[in-house]
Design an enzyme around this catalytic site. Structure first.
Site, PDB file in Angstrom:
ATOM      1  CG  ASP A 183      -5.128  28.436  10.697  1.00  0.00           C
ATOM      2  OD1 ASP A 183      -5.403  29.453  10.025  1.00  0.00           O
ATOM      3  OD2 ASP A 183      -5.661  27.321  10.492  1.00  0.00           O
ATOM      4  CG  HIS A 196      -1.536  31.937   3.267  1.00  0.00           C
ATOM      5  ND1 HIS A 196      -1.919  31.402   2.059  1.00  0.00           N
ATOM      6  CD2 HIS A 196      -1.539  30.903   4.151  1.00  0.00           C
ATOM      7  CE1 HIS A 196      -2.143  30.105   2.194  1.00  0.00           C
ATOM      8  NE2 HIS A 196      -1.920  29.772   3.468  1.00  0.00           N
ATOM      9  CB  SER A 209       7.828  28.401  14.104  1.00  0.00           C
ATOM     10  OG  SER A 209       8.949  29.124  14.551  1.00  0.00           O
TER      11      SER A 209
END
Length: 267
Positions: free
Chosen positions: A77, A135, A237
């Protein structure tokens, strides 16, 4: 040790501390309110025993994933701060601020530099409010992990616009990946207050430590499936993705928010 690394270590100690229940609930709820966390897919803030647990929260509602073999999904995200075509080996950290992909990846990837020239790149910025797990964007074979110690400058838009070659200066973990015989890289960039970058498949990686030694891990038989959790940032980050030439066509996502599972490219 650079001051940004020292500050991040102190913040990391605070974030992982489990305070008495009443105090921890206050800390978590305050953070969720100030940062405007959307917790509709997660447990409520009061259920986490530390700020780290809240930062690294797992989804409790499963995301829908496009399982088409030729589709790359977003690993995170995040906000797409830059993307496009590499000019030989030059990418952008933000408009007008260039850096060398060869310097980013270090000489440990030098055998693949020619394959990346005129390829594609995409930068994913995770803010403190975002879901912090990353992911697999596609089924791939993991060839190599490289841990490069460095500074921990903030990676927000303000610093991207003023700090030259910020991604090259900061600590980072590089994954060399192969899918359908083609090469791509995922580069996880440390930042101020990122206490750690964790990788589920390689527990020996320790980031934000007082060291300057680059460590390289080579793999022969690690196969990772699309959407598998690779690990997580302990705070927000940036992830940089790099693809070899003529591998993918990127979606038009510049300056747009994306969600893990969303289509970002096809080949």
């Amino acid at each position: 040790m650079h001051i940004t690394n020292l500050l991040s270590q102190y913040f990391g100690k605070f974030a992982k501390k489990e305070f008495p229940n009443t105090i921890q609930k206050l800390i978590n709820n305050s953070y969720a309110k100030i940062m405007k966390l959307d917790l509709t897919e997660f447990k409520s803030a009061k259920h986490y025993k530390s700020l780290n647990e809240l930062f690294t929260r797992e989804l409790i509602i499963k995301r829908e994933i496009d399982n088409s073999e030729n589709i790359f999904i977003s690993p995170t995200d995040s906000l797409i701060t830059e993307c496009g075509k590499l000019e030989k080996d030059i990418a952008l950290q933000i408009k007008g601020m260039q850096y060398s992909v060869e310097e980013l990846l270090t000489y440990y990837c030098s055998s693949n530099f020619d394959r990346l020239k005129d390829g594609n790149f995409m930068n994913f910025y995770l803010s403190p409010k975002d879901y912090h797990r990353y992911h697999a964007p596609i089924d791939f074979k993991l060839k190599k992990l490289i841990h490069v110690p460095g500074k921990l400058y903030p990676v927000n838009l303000k610093y991207l616009n003023k700090e030259f070659e910020l991604f090259v200066q900061n600590e980072r973990v590089i994954l060399e990946c192969e899918s359908n015989g083609k090469l791509f890289y995922m580069v996880f960039v440390g930042a101020l207050n990122v206490g750690q970058m964790v990788f589920e498949f390689e527990k020996s990686v320790e980031t934000n430590k007082d060291t300057s030694e680059i460590k390289v891990y080579n793999y022969d038989n690690i196969e990772i499936s699309k959407a598998d959790c690779l690990g997580y940032f302990k705070m927000g980050s940036t992830v940089v993705m790099l693809w070899e030439k003529d591998f993918v066509k990127l979606e038009e996502l510049l300056n747009k928010d994306v969600k893990f599972g969303q289509k970002i490219a096809k080949f």
